[in-house]
Design a protein around this motif. Structure first.
Motif, PDB file in Angstrom:
ATOM      1  N   THR A   1     -23.050   0.600 -31.545  1.00  0.00           N
ATOM      2  CA  THR A   1     -24.306   1.200 -31.991  1.00  0.00           C
ATOM      3  C   THR A   1     -24.462   1.023 -33.495  1.00  0.00           C
ATOM      4  O   THR A   1     -25.522   0.626 -33.983  1.00  0.00           O
ATOM      5  CB  THR A   1     -24.322   2.706 -31.640  1.00  0.00           C
ATOM      6  OG1 THR A   1     -24.056   2.851 -30.251  1.00  0.00           O
ATOM      7  CG2 THR A   1     -25.654   3.334 -31.978  1.00  0.00           C
TER       8      THR A   1
ATOM      9  N   PRO B   1     -30.993   5.216 -31.684  1.00  0.00           N
ATOM     10  CA  PRO B   1     -31.404   5.071 -30.285  1.00  0.00           C
ATOM     11  C   PRO B   1     -32.400   6.153 -29.855  1.00  0.00           C
ATOM     12  O   PRO B   1     -32.403   7.253 -30.420  1.00  0.00           O
ATOM     13  CB  PRO B   1     -30.100   5.225 -29.501  1.00  0.00           C
ATOM     14  CG  PRO B   1     -29.003   5.054 -30.477  1.00  0.00           C
ATOM     15  CD  PRO B   1     -29.532   5.388 -31.816  1.00  0.00           C
TER      16      PRO B   1
ATOM     17  N   SER C   1     -36.685   1.839 -33.214  1.00  0.00           N
ATOM     18  CA  SER C   1     -35.393   2.152 -32.600  1.00  0.00           C
ATOM     19  C   SER C   1     -34.733   0.923 -31.986  1.00  0.00           C
ATOM     20  O   SER C   1     -35.412   0.024 -31.474  1.00  0.00           O
ATOM     21  CB  SER C   1     -35.604   3.208 -31.505  1.00  0.00           C
ATOM     22  OG  SER C   1     -34.481   3.264 -30.664  1.00  0.00           O
ATOM     23  N   ILE C   2     -33.399   0.916 -32.012  1.00  0.00           N
ATOM     24  CA  ILE C   2     -32.666  -0.187 -31.364  1.00  0.00           C
ATOM     25  C   ILE C   2     -32.765  -0.082 -29.847  1.00  0.00           C
ATOM     26  O   ILE C   2     -32.442  -1.028 -29.145  1.00  0.00           O
ATOM     27  CB  ILE C   2     -31.175  -0.221 -31.774  1.00  0.00           C
ATOM     28  CG1 ILE C   2     -30.477   1.110 -31.444  1.00  0.00           C
ATOM     29  CG2 ILE C   2     -31.023  -0.592 -33.237  1.00  0.00           C
ATOM     30  CD1 ILE C   2     -28.966   1.073 -31.543  1.00  0.00           C
ATOM     31  N   GLY C   3     -33.172   1.057 -29.314  1.00  0.00           N
ATOM     32  CA  GLY C   3     -33.351   1.176 -27.863  1.00  0.00           C
ATOM     33  C   GLY C   3     -32.392   2.172 -27.271  1.00  0.00           C
ATOM     34  O   GLY C   3     -32.245   3.281 -27.786  1.00  0.00           O
ATOM     35  N   LYS C   4     -31.756   1.767 -26.183  1.00  0.00           N
ATOM     36  CA  LYS C   4     -30.875   2.701 -25.474  1.00  0.00           C
ATOM     37  C   LYS C   4     -29.487   2.103 -25.274  1.00  0.00           C
ATOM     38  O   LYS C   4     -29.338   0.918 -25.026  1.00  0.00           O
ATOM     39  CB  LYS C   4     -31.467   3.025 -24.094  1.00  0.00           C
ATOM     40  CG  LYS C   4     -32.714   3.891 -24.178  1.00  0.00           C
ATOM     41  CD  LYS C   4     -33.111   4.425 -22.814  1.00  0.00           C
ATOM     42  CE  LYS C   4     -32.193   5.495 -22.313  1.00  0.00           C
ATOM     43  NZ  LYS C   4     -32.167   6.723 -23.127  1.00  0.00           N
TER      44      LYS C   4
ATOM     45  N   LYS D   1     -33.809  -1.168 -20.316  1.00  0.00           N
ATOM     46  CA  LYS D   1     -33.843  -0.920 -21.766  1.00  0.00           C
ATOM     47  C   LYS D   1     -32.465  -1.120 -22.381  1.00  0.00           C
ATOM     48  O   LYS D   1     -32.322  -1.638 -23.481  1.00  0.00           O
ATOM     49  CB  LYS D   1     -34.300   0.524 -22.046  1.00  0.00           C
ATOM     50  CG  LYS D   1     -35.792   0.672 -22.136  1.00  0.00           C
ATOM     51  CD  LYS D   1     -36.143   2.024 -22.774  1.00  0.00           C
ATOM     52  CE  LYS D   1     -37.650   2.126 -22.901  1.00  0.00           C
ATOM     53  NZ  LYS D   1     -38.086   3.430 -23.364  1.00  0.00           N
ATOM     54  N   THR D   2     -31.442  -0.652 -21.654  1.00  0.00           N
ATOM     55  CA  THR D   2     -30.066  -0.790 -22.150  1.00  0.00           C
ATOM     56  C   THR D   2     -29.690  -2.272 -22.276  1.00  0.00           C
ATOM     57  O   THR D   2     -29.093  -2.686 -23.277  1.00  0.00           O
ATOM     58  CB  THR D   2     -29.099  -0.053 -21.212  1.00  0.00           C
ATOM     59  OG1 THR D   2     -29.544   1.292 -21.052  1.00  0.00           O
ATOM     60  CG2 THR D   2     -27.684  -0.062 -21.755  1.00  0.00           C
TER      61      THR D   2
ATOM     62  N   THR E   1     -31.251  -3.688 -25.360  1.00  0.00           N
ATOM     63  CA  THR E   1     -30.583  -3.236 -26.589  1.00  0.00           C
ATOM     64  C   THR E   1     -29.319  -4.065 -26.854  1.00  0.00           C
ATOM     65  O   THR E   1     -29.092  -4.538 -27.964  1.00  0.00           O
ATOM     66  CB  THR E   1     -30.215  -1.742 -26.478  1.00  0.00           C
ATOM     67  OG1 THR E   1     -31.408  -1.000 -26.256  1.00  0.00           O
ATOM     68  CG2 THR E   1     -29.528  -1.243 -27.736  1.00  0.00           C
TER      69      THR E   1
ATOM     70  N   GLU F   1     -30.262  -7.900 -27.686  1.00  0.00           N
ATOM     71  CA  GLU F   1     -31.154  -8.214 -28.811  1.00  0.00           C
ATOM     72  C   GLU F   1     -30.514  -9.137 -29.863  1.00  0.00           C
ATOM     73  O   GLU F   1     -31.053 -10.203 -30.142  1.00  0.00           O
ATOM     74  CB  GLU F   1     -31.668  -6.900 -29.427  1.00  0.00           C
ATOM     75  CG  GLU F   1     -32.258  -6.989 -30.825  1.00  0.00           C
ATOM     76  CD  GLU F   1     -33.576  -7.744 -30.869  1.00  0.00           C
ATOM     77  OE1 GLU F   1     -34.255  -7.806 -29.820  1.00  0.00           O
ATOM     78  OE2 GLU F   1     -33.908  -8.297 -31.937  1.00  0.00           O
TER      79      GLU F   1
END
Lengths: 485, 450, 134
Positions: free
Chosen positions: A149, A302, A322-325, B168-169, B172, B175
């Motif tokens: 993260t 996130p 946001s970078i997402g989840k 979504k995961t 992420t 990316e």
């Protein structure tokens, strides 16, 4: 020493699950069928998994016997370096199992989840206060996911400034997971060596830091148990070249209330709730790896974010940067809850005391054993100290032999052969929850073992003698893997 | 503080050994400008008894069974958990140990994880399974990365009926590396439209979920054939592991990697975590698996024992070339799942899965009979989509007040499906509760029509 | 672990920096891992080999060797096309330990330029280098 801690007692052999049971048994109170059967299309219907049929008694005995082959922190001292095996308060287990928490569905409307949201909101605040950072996310499921993260945040920050960098600096005293976490984010780790004091010098960082380097991943205190004294200078160098400082905060247990990461140039760091904040390790998880950041990085955290408005808490998904989840829901809530309880019962003074005692205990062990075991870096340590087997080389005794022999004395061995910068490393982290008596017994055990190494080395080479099994054949396990029965 | 054993005398004598006058002196290596000068600004400590009150107060602000009747799943499922499992799982020898680095004193965890791997593999019809991952979303993501690594290709096709939060995961994680994620649309019957797969090159994997996010059971035979036609990995995933007590397993359709969420197998909802990521594959790919693995071996006396194995795949040895960065995983959740599978047995899991299916069918038929539209006609397991009439939000709120949660609105994830709700029925819901839900829905429905 | 004078480094082979050996056999070159490398690694548990038909450039990765707690990449000592791989190693990786120059060979290749062999170290040079590093 009067009597050894390690002794033998009656434990029972227990076959594999599928070697017991009888077709037709069931260990589950099956609910009553209160609707008409409605058969599924036979094309889609399978035969059902090949599970053994066991009674509830079969299952209970099975796992009770298995549990007795384990050594846990509740059994005895478990000074596994880098893992912070501190006592796991039992009240935390009770709170986590309250039906209001254990039975909560993650997709319920916010209005029906205020208790959980408040805990998460407040825990974020506590962690930012303890680290001196500006914001936190609780979503990462473990330390390594926290590292990932952090790397994703670093990546997103650079991207928002229109830059794309390819490298990241990782010292040889960083945690083992760091290089692969960086690589997972597309960064190429650049290794740098620590100096003869066991810490990183500013010079080696300035030699490799350039405008294609996204930043540095520094573990502080590092895996030698030493505080990176040059952190301010290092952070300046990295920042001046447009990079960011990531701190692996797995060793935060040494510096709570003592050092503030947010004030020493750290931009982003992860914490391990299953280390510093007392949540149990569960035989290898679940853990929790929250990430704390400085203001600049907050927009990239996130989703969802937990927000508070007029005393009500809500989940906010609307964060375009946001970078997402990192996982489906909000992270390991059941673990966060225990860390929250820990902080609430400790309070600010006891958290600081915890760090002080953790450091006191490690330094005490270091002083008491440094004439017995080789101590490669003889200087004040933080929460852990690192020895090696160099003094035992003439006796042809290795770190592994001493570690295995410690089991016979009733202790879990320390972390061995890590960090890699010390050959034959023995990494001891007692934590603050061990009493002086237990620590003294541990020291005595180590001294006795070193004595045995001289006079009866085979006792060590054949160790352990009192465990359920003797040394296991790891070579055949890896050559001809048998991963399922 | 009762977790801190040192007395003043202990502290004094230890400081003398260390050669420090005060506890603060221990931190002499920390430069002055790195020190925290003030006290931490945190709440004062609570006693254990104060904590009980505080936490009970907070837990009362949560809507949970049995007070609330949940008809909501969507990746997190309410199932009965026998007391025996919670009890066994609380044994401190399991709870307070760590990753079994020292096998001689960790045989309990090791054998239990080996048994979990075996039961997980059997459930999914695969040859091997990993020790555990964080959750279903990360298990799927790591499975796709594994397919990318093995095939050397850089694109994955992912069904739009995979859980939206899983997708979504994946995005992420992918990316920064720039791997291409192509989403496959869905058909009118509620399954994945594979039409676009033909146009895609450099395809490492085709991933679907079954039962999918709409609850529909995918035609895995067809998906597997299509994936293999393209030389891509066939990666079926799942959010409801219990379904494989009844459905044909992914292995029987030729899955290369089967992965998903094992929370249903004896793990409490716990507001979404910790859960259990599951990954299973066949022996030929075992050395490419991410995460921990336990293997069977023998000790010096030839007795059976278990060790962590194939460690050279992992982060602490292969460093930046590791198959994953995972270290701490969700071991205790895997233990819960093993205990749950062992408690049910083949007979029990079959019966329980059948009940889930039959109950969901009952509610579906009652809703149909009451005039609600069931838009997708593919068979389902314990979840299905219902289209409610416009203005349904009011009914939803009213039912919430009656402590009934009538499913999850899916329009935030599928804007084209306004007023569509995903409903779930597990063995925890009785016929009576379902009838009450239908009554609650129909009263308002007739009002809306008037 | 073996002392340098205990190592077997046959004279009829050539050695690369990372301890791969190469032997000219007619118009083919056979490649493996030398005694020093196998001894350093300890019990070898897995060897990953390339496909027959792969073309590799000198210095390119062609194999991965794993012991219980270590892993190393091997680099091809001469450029060429792989014509055969030692399938025995799939089930018996211990052959690399038992017979590094015999049954424990890795691959056979058709060299693009057999004279590349001359760029590799002789047995004496290799042993000298090890002594120098001691």
């Amino acid at each position: 020493m009067t009597e050894l801690m390690g002794t033998t007692g009656l434990i029972l052999n227990e076959p594999l699950l599928w070697e017991k049971g009888k077709k037709g048994r069931c260990g589950f109170s099956l609910p009553k069928q209160d609707v008409e059967p409605s058969p599924l299309d036979p094309e889609l219907t399978g035969e059902g998994p090949d599970f053994p049929d066991l009674s509830e008694v079969d299952v209970v005995r099975h796992y009770t016997r298995l549990s007795q082959w384990n050594f846990g922190l509740d059994t005895g001292m478990y000074p596994l370096g880098s893992c912070t095996m501190k006592y796991n308060p039992k009240t935390n287990e009770r709170q986590a199992s309250l039906p209001g928490f254990s039975g909560a569905h993650p997709l319920l409307p916010d209005t029906l989840s205020q208790g959980a949201l408040r805990i998460m909101f407040e825990l974020e605040q506590y962690l930012t206060e303890i680290t001196g950072m500006d914001a936190a996310t609780l979503q990462p499921a473990a330390g390594a996911q926290g590292e990932l993260t952090g790397m994703l945040l670093v990546y997103a920050w650079h991207q928002s400034r229109g830059s794309r960098r390819s490298k990241i600096i990782v010292p040889d005293t960083a945690h083992g997971t760091n290089p692969s976490s960086a690589a997972l984010c597309g960064y190429r780790p650049v290794a740098v060596k620590s100096n003869d004091k066991g810490i990183l010098s500013a010079e080696v960082v300035s030699e490799v830091m350039d405008e294609d380097t996204a930043g540095i991943m520094i573990t502080n205190p590092n895996t030698l148990g030493l505080f990176e004294e040059n952190i301010l200078e290092i952070a300046d160098i990295v920042h001046s070249m447009g990079g960011l400082v990531y701190c692996d905060g797995a060793n935060m247990n040494a510096v709570m209330g003592v050092a503030q990461m947010g004030k020493i140039g750290v931009d982003v760091m992860q914490l391990n709730l299953h280390k510093t904040f007392s949540t149990p390790h569960g035989g290898g998880g679940p853990g929790s790896g929250p990430v704390c950041v400085k203001k600049d990085l907050e927009p990239f955290l996130p989703v969802p974010r937990i927000v508070q408005k007029e005393g009500r808490y809500a989940l906010d998904e609307n964060r375009p940067d946001s970078i997402g989840k990192l996982q489906a829901f909000y992270g390991n809530f059941g673990v966060m809850l225990k860390a929250y309880c820990y902080i609430r019962t400790m309070g600010p003074e006891n958290l600081k005391k915890a760090s002080q005692f953790a450091v006191l205990n490690a330094n005490y062990i270091k002083e008491m054993l440094k004439d017995t075991l080789h101590l490669p870096f003889d200087r004040p340590c933080m929460h852990e100290c690192v020895f090696s087997d160099k003094n035992q080389t003439p006796d042809h005794i290795t770190t592994l032999d001493m570690a295995k022999r410690l089991m016979d004395y009733g202790f879990h061995p320390p972390t061995i052969y890590f960090p890699l910068v010390v050959q034959g490393a023995i990494m001891v982290e007692p934590t603050e929850t061990e009493s002086k008596e237990d620590i003294d017994r541990y020291i005595e055990a180590f001294k006795a073992i070193v004595d045995e190494a001289k006079h009866d080395p085979d006792l060590l080479r054949q160790a352990p003698h009192k465990c359920k099994v003797r040394r296991l054949d790891e070579t055949t396990a890896a050559r001809k893997p048998c991963l399922a029965g | 503080m009762h977790y801190l054993p040192h007395t003043a005398e202990d502290i004094g004598s230890m400081l003398r050994v260390v050669g420090a006058d005060t506890l603060d002196d221990l931190f002499s290596t920390i430069p002055d400008d790195c020190r925290l000068k003030a006290d931490l600004d945190l709440p004062d400590p609570l006693t254990e008894w104060e904590l009980n009150n505080h936490m009970e107060g907070l837990s009362c602000q949560m809507a949970v069974a049995p007070e609330y009747k949940l008809f909501m799943g969507a990746g997190s499922y309410e199932h009965f958990i026998p007391a025996s499992i919670s009890y066994l799982l609380g044994r401190s020898e399991f709870v307070t140990s760590y990753t079994p680095y020292q096998p001689e004193m960790s045989q309990g965890t090791l054998q239990a994880v080996y048994e979990y791997q075996t039961l997980a593999a059997r459930l999914l019809g695969m040859e091997v399974a990993t020790a555990s991952h964080y959750d279903g979303a990360t298990a799927l993501t790591e499975s796709l990365l594994m397919a990318i690594r093995i095939t050397g290709r850089k694109r994955v096709a992912v069904s739009s009926l995979i859980h939206p939060l899983y997708r979504k995961t994946i995005r992420t994680y992918f990316e920064p590396s720039g791997y291409d994620v192509v989403e496959l649309p869905y058909l009118e019957n509620g399954t994945t439209d594979l039409g676009r797969v033909d146009e895609l090159d450099d395809l490492a994997a085709v991933a679907v979920q079954s039962p999918n996010f709409f609850g529909c059971i995918e035609d895995l035979q067809k998906v597997g054939e299509k994936a293999h036609e393209k030389g891509a990995f066939f990666v079926p995933s799942f959010t409801e592991a219990l379904a494989y007590g009844l459905l044909k397993n992914p292995g029987s359709y030729g899955a290369d990697i089967a992965c998903g969420e094992g929370q249903s197998l004896g793990i409490p909802l716990s507001y979404g975590g910790p859960a259990l990521g599951m990954i299973a594959t066949n022996k030929k790919y075992m050395r490419k698996l991410p995460g921990r693995l336990v293997g069977q071996t023998k000790d010096l006396d030839g007795r059976r024992g278990f060790v962590l194995t194939l460690a050279t795949r992992e982060q602490h040895i292969r460093r930046e070339k590791a198959t994953s960065n995972i270290c701490t995983n969700n071991s205790l959740c895997a233990l819960a799942a093993a205990m749950y599978m062992a408690s049910l047995g083949r007979t029990g899991i079959r019966e329980l899965a059948r009940q889930n299916h039959d109950k969901a069918e009952y509610l579906k038929s009652q809703l149909k009979a009451s005039g609600f539209n069931i838009p997708f006609d593919r068979p389902t397991f314990n979840e299905f989509v219902v289209e409610f009439p416009p203005g349904f939000e009011k009914t939803y709120e009213r039912l919430l007040k009656k402590k009934i949660v009538p499913g999850l609105s899916i329009s935030p994830f599928y804007p084209e499906l306004a007023n569509h709700y995903l409903l779930c029925v597990t063995e925890t819901r009785s016929k009576e509760e379902m009838d009450e839900l239908v009554r609650g829905l129909t009263i308002d429905n007739s009002k809306l029509r008037d | 672990m073996k002392k340098i004078n205990e190592l077997i480094m046959p004279d009829d082979l050539r050695y690369a920096e990372d301890h791969e050996w190469a032997r000219l056999e007619g118009d083919r070159v056979r490649v493996g891992l030398d005694d020093y490398a196998q001894d350093q690694l300890g019990d070898i548990v897995f060897v990953e080999l390339p496909q027959v038909g792969d073309t590799l450039k000198k210095g390119g990765e062609f194999a991965t060797v794993e012991s219980v707690k270590a892993v190393v990449e091997c680099y091809i000592p001469v450029t060429g096309e792989i014509t055969d791989v030692n399938k025995e190693l799939e089930d018996a990786p211990e052959l690399v330990n038992q017979s590094p120059y015999g049954d424990g060979w890795f691959v056979e290749l058709n060299p693009s330029d057999a004279s590349e062999m001359e760029t590799l170290m002789t047995s004496t040079e290799c042993v000298e280098k090890l002594k120098g590093a001691e």
